[in-house]
Design a protein around this motif. Structure first.
Motif, short mmCIF file in Angstrom:
data_model
loop_
_atom_site.label_atom_id
_atom_site.label_comp_id
_atom_site.label_asym_id
_atom_site.label_seq_id
_atom_site.Cartn_x
_atom_site.Cartn_y
_atom_site.Cartn_z
N PHE A 174 0.87 -1.17 0.00
CA PHE A 174 0.00 0.00 0.00
C PHE A 174 0.91 1.22 0.00
O PHE A 174 2.04 1.17 0.47
CB PHE A 174 -1.00 0.02 1.17
CG PHE A 174 -0.38 0.06 2.54
CD1 PHE A 174 -0.17 1.27 3.19
CD2 PHE A 174 -0.02 -1.11 3.18
CE1 PHE A 174 0.39 1.31 4.45
CE2 PHE A 174 0.54 -1.09 4.44
CZ PHE A 174 0.75 0.13 5.09
N SER A 175 0.43 2.28 -0.60
CA SER A 175 1.21 3.50 -0.72
C SER A 175 0.74 4.52 0.31
O SER A 175 -0.44 4.58 0.65
CB SER A 175 1.05 4.10 -2.12
OG SER A 175 1.55 3.20 -3.08
N VAL A 176 1.69 5.30 0.77
CA VAL A 176 1.43 6.38 1.71
C VAL A 176 1.89 7.66 1.03
O VAL A 176 3.04 7.75 0.58
CB VAL A 176 2.20 6.17 3.03
CG1 VAL A 176 1.89 7.28 4.02
CG2 VAL A 176 1.91 4.80 3.63
N PHE B 189 11.49 13.35 4.91
CA PHE B 189 11.70 12.08 5.62
C PHE B 189 12.32 10.99 4.74
O PHE B 189 12.28 9.82 5.11
CB PHE B 189 10.37 11.60 6.22
CG PHE B 189 9.88 12.51 7.30
CD1 PHE B 189 10.39 12.42 8.58
CD2 PHE B 189 8.92 13.47 7.03
CE1 PHE B 189 9.95 13.27 9.59
CE2 PHE B 189 8.47 14.33 8.03
CZ PHE B 189 9.00 14.23 9.31
N SER B 190 12.90 11.36 3.63
CA SER B 190 13.44 10.39 2.68
C SER B 190 14.40 9.39 3.33
O SER B 190 14.29 8.18 3.10
CB SER B 190 14.13 11.11 1.53
OG SER B 190 14.64 10.18 0.61
N ASN B 191 15.32 9.87 4.12
CA ASN B 191 16.30 8.96 4.76
C ASN B 191 15.62 8.00 5.72
O ASN B 191 15.95 6.81 5.75
CB ASN B 191 17.39 9.75 5.48
CG ASN B 191 18.34 10.42 4.50
OD1 ASN B 191 18.47 9.99 3.36
ND2 ASN B 191 18.99 11.48 4.93
N GLU B 192 14.67 8.50 6.50
CA GLU B 192 13.97 7.64 7.46
C GLU B 192 13.09 6.61 6.74
O GLU B 192 12.94 5.48 7.21
CB GLU B 192 13.16 8.48 8.43
CG GLU B 192 14.04 9.26 9.39
CD GLU B 192 13.25 10.13 10.33
OE1 GLU B 192 12.52 9.57 11.16
OE2 GLU B 192 13.37 11.36 10.23
N ILE B 193 12.53 7.01 5.62
CA ILE B 193 11.73 6.08 4.81
C ILE B 193 12.63 4.96 4.30
O ILE B 193 12.28 3.77 4.39
CB ILE B 193 11.03 6.83 3.65
CG1 ILE B 193 9.94 7.77 4.21
CG2 ILE B 193 10.44 5.85 2.64
CD1 ILE B 193 9.41 8.78 3.22
N ARG C 82 6.07 3.20 -0.32
CA ARG C 82 5.33 1.95 -0.36
C ARG C 82 5.71 1.06 0.80
O ARG C 82 6.89 0.86 1.07
CB ARG C 82 5.63 1.22 -1.67
CG ARG C 82 5.21 1.96 -2.90
CD ARG C 82 5.83 1.35 -4.16
NE ARG C 82 5.92 2.33 -5.22
CZ ARG C 82 6.95 3.16 -5.40
NH1 ARG C 82 8.00 3.11 -4.61
NH2 ARG C 82 6.94 4.02 -6.39
N ILE C 83 4.70 0.51 1.44
CA ILE C 83 4.89 -0.44 2.53
C ILE C 83 4.32 -1.77 2.06
O ILE C 83 3.13 -1.85 1.74
CB ILE C 83 4.20 0.02 3.82
CG1 ILE C 83 4.74 1.39 4.27
CG2 ILE C 83 4.38 -1.02 4.93
CD1 ILE C 83 4.03 1.99 5.48
N GLY C 84 5.16 -2.79 1.99
CA GLY C 84 4.70 -4.10 1.59
C GLY C 84 3.70 -4.65 2.60
O GLY C 84 3.78 -4.36 3.79
N TRP C 85 2.77 -5.44 2.12
CA TRP C 85 1.74 -5.99 3.00
C TRP C 85 2.34 -6.83 4.12
O TRP C 85 1.77 -6.92 5.20
CB TRP C 85 0.74 -6.83 2.21
CG TRP C 85 -0.13 -6.00 1.31
CD1 TRP C 85 -0.15 -6.01 -0.05
CD2 TRP C 85 -1.11 -5.04 1.71
NE1 TRP C 85 -1.07 -5.11 -0.52
CE2 TRP C 85 -1.69 -4.51 0.54
CE3 TRP C 85 -1.57 -4.58 2.94
CZ2 TRP C 85 -2.69 -3.54 0.56
CZ3 TRP C 85 -2.57 -3.61 2.97
CH2 TRP C 85 -3.12 -3.10 1.79
#
Length: 120
Positions: free
Chosen positions: A59-61, A71-75, A88-91
């Protein structure tokens, strides 16, 4: 919210997003949930704070490009992939609620005086 969630066929995915949405509503009760463009978004004083969309493998945030840039580095450290406007966070991935909280707080503060839906 239930109408949107009912469109997600995979029950595990549906429960996963419901958990995230419930967490947002519990921790940020001042945010308003809406479904726009067939996607769930959270608003404050009619300005966009964060949005989500479900896909087959993730799912995308979307916190807008400024939130991604900030927040690129933290992502990346959380193990999520990203583009200019979303990550994107995998299910199967663990949701970093601390990171979500930081992103939501950043957008709320940064857009506190914003009178438009999107940043200009």
């Amino acid at each position: 919210m239930e109408k949107y969630l009912s469109t997600i066929k995979n029950e595990t995915h549906r429960k996963h997003l419901r958990q995230i949405f419930d967490w947002i509503m519990q921790n940020f009760p001042e945010l308003e949930y809406k479904t726009m463009w067939n996607q769930p978004v959270f608003l404050e004083h009619n300005t966009f704070i964060i949005g989500f969309s479900a896909a087959k493998k993730h799912f995308s945030v979307s916190p807008e490009a400024k939130g991604i840039k900030r927040f690129s580095n933290e992502i990346k450290e959380a193990g999520y992939t990203q583009s200019k406007n979303l990550f994107r966070i995998g299910w199967e991935d663990t949701v970093d609620f601390r990171l979500l909280e930081k992103i939501i707080n950043f957008n709320r503060i940064d857009k506190a005086e914003c009178s438009t839906f999107w940043r200009k």
